[in-house]
Design an enzyme around this catalytic site. Sequence first.
Site, PDB file in Angstrom:
ATOM      1  N   LYS A 137      50.883  24.690  23.876  1.00 53.01           N
ATOM      2  CA  LYS A 137      50.675  23.239  24.026  1.00 53.01           C
ATOM      3  C   LYS A 137      51.079  22.802  25.438  1.00 53.01           C
ATOM      4  O   LYS A 137      50.395  22.016  26.086  1.00 53.01           O
ATOM      5  CB  LYS A 137      51.482  22.463  22.979  1.00 53.01           C
ATOM      6  CG  LYS A 137      50.975  22.616  21.555  1.00 53.01           C
ATOM      7  CD  LYS A 137      49.645  21.896  21.345  1.00 53.01           C
ATOM      8  CE  LYS A 137      49.137  22.047  19.932  1.00 53.01           C
ATOM      9  NZ  LYS A 137      47.801  21.492  19.740  1.00 53.01           N
ATOM     10  N   SER A 159      52.450  18.316  20.940  1.00 58.69           N
ATOM     11  CA  SER A 159      53.519  18.477  19.951  1.00 58.69           C
ATOM     12  C   SER A 159      54.889  18.358  20.602  1.00 58.69           C
ATOM     13  O   SER A 159      55.084  18.743  21.768  1.00 58.69           O
ATOM     14  CB  SER A 159      53.384  19.867  19.323  1.00 58.69           C
ATOM     15  OG  SER A 159      54.534  20.184  18.593  1.00 58.69           O
ATOM     16  N   TYR A 185      53.717  28.913  20.156  1.00 60.61           N
ATOM     17  CA  TYR A 185      52.953  27.712  19.816  1.00 60.61           C
ATOM     18  C   TYR A 185      53.241  26.588  20.821  1.00 60.61           C
ATOM     19  O   TYR A 185      52.326  26.022  21.430  1.00 60.61           O
ATOM     20  CB  TYR A 185      53.287  27.274  18.383  1.00 60.61           C
ATOM     21  CG  TYR A 185      52.823  25.889  18.043  1.00 60.61           C
ATOM     22  CD1 TYR A 185      51.468  25.562  18.041  1.00 60.61           C
ATOM     23  CD2 TYR A 185      53.743  24.880  17.742  1.00 60.61           C
ATOM     24  CE1 TYR A 185      51.046  24.271  17.740  1.00 60.61           C
ATOM     25  CE2 TYR A 185      53.333  23.598  17.433  1.00 60.61           C
ATOM     26  CZ  TYR A 185      51.979  23.290  17.438  1.00 60.61           C
ATOM     27  OH  TYR A 185      51.562  22.016  17.148  1.00 60.61           O
TER      28      TYR A 185
END
Length: 330
Positions: free
Chosen positions: A145, A117, A141
């Site tokens: 990643k 992402s 988040y």
Amino acid sequence: MRILVTGGAGYVGSVSVEALLGAGHHVVILDDLSTGHSGSVPPEAELVRGSFADEALVTRILLAGELDAVLHCGARSLVGESIRDPAIYFRQNVAGGVALLEAMRAAGVGRLVLSSSAAVYGMPDATPIDEDAPLRPINPYGETKRTFESMMAWYAAAYGLRTVSLRYFNVAGATDRNGEVHEPETHLIPNILRAAEGGPPVTLFGGDYGTPDGTAIRDYIDVSDLAAAHLMAIEATAAGDPRTDVALVCNLGAGYGFSVRAVLVAAERVVGRSIPHAIGPRRAGDPPILVAAIERARSVLGWQPRRSTLDETIGSAWAWRRAHPAGYAD
Ligand SMILES: NC(=O)c1ccc[n+]([C@@H]2O[C@H](COP(=O)([O-])OP(=O)(O)OC[C@H]3O[C@@H](n4cnc5c(N)ncnc54)[C@H](O)[C@@H]3O)[C@@H](O)[C@H]2O)c1
């Protein structure tokens, strides 16, 4: 090829499964259905309901199916939830990721493509953002990643795993068969379309950025273009392919941005009426502009976004919603 798709019952995963099947690959989906839908799984694919964090299960699936590669779309991916409850994110995306990598090692499966992402970049210093920009995620988040990408790269160096990490920008659109159904929905285009259907007015976060119309600018990549890139990335993980002699990282975006207000106006064009909306305050950590530099995906993977005009992408999402007013059956 015989490919395991984690999260294959989710939005990006289901469209990628469609593309893989269309290209003649055999597909096994591993999905715990935490945010995915079994109704998105086509009869040609095999669905195993379970978690990629279950190392023994993943090892068994890889060995029993004699699988060649893994497309890892499965993850928890709500920024706000990750800030409130980071434990879920580190447990699922990172600890679960270690389990997946270990299962691949145990089963001797050495090809991996990751759904990463743009959240790994955080607040960029410059735009468009290329893959060498500093990785400074500003929420758990994005941190998970970045951590998984880093684990992949070290595994690649030590154990000869061949990996591609694809850093998506804002994914949007639908195919005839599969569209976006999240609850809660945090993405702009489905929320705009929900408002167009009579749902709550959509909030545009921030009207006072230093952009031409005051709203934030984002890069929207069509989900079908994304799926095409996945096929190319999997090919690049073949033994002996110099592109994955070291872990490869590519941005996937359209390569240009639209303001949030321009997206609203495009959606109004598509649906043929005005859409109720309100301007809200900026969200913490939302940069004014996020646009991908996509030269690497073009030159290394030979990929080119095809259906990334905004009206086409929004039109495909709108057509899917109209054909599936209740979303997926399950
Ligand atoms: N949609 C976007 O705009 C976007 C942007 C950047 C990155 N991504 C990444 O792309 C991937 C797919 O995103 P999406 O929008 O399709 O999300 P999604 O929630 O629709 O799909 C994720 C899928 O993974 C499954 N899953 C979650 N945890 C699992 C586990 N432990 N074991 C097995 N299955 C599990 C869910 O049930 C779901 O089917 C994610 O990794 C996400 O971080 C998405």
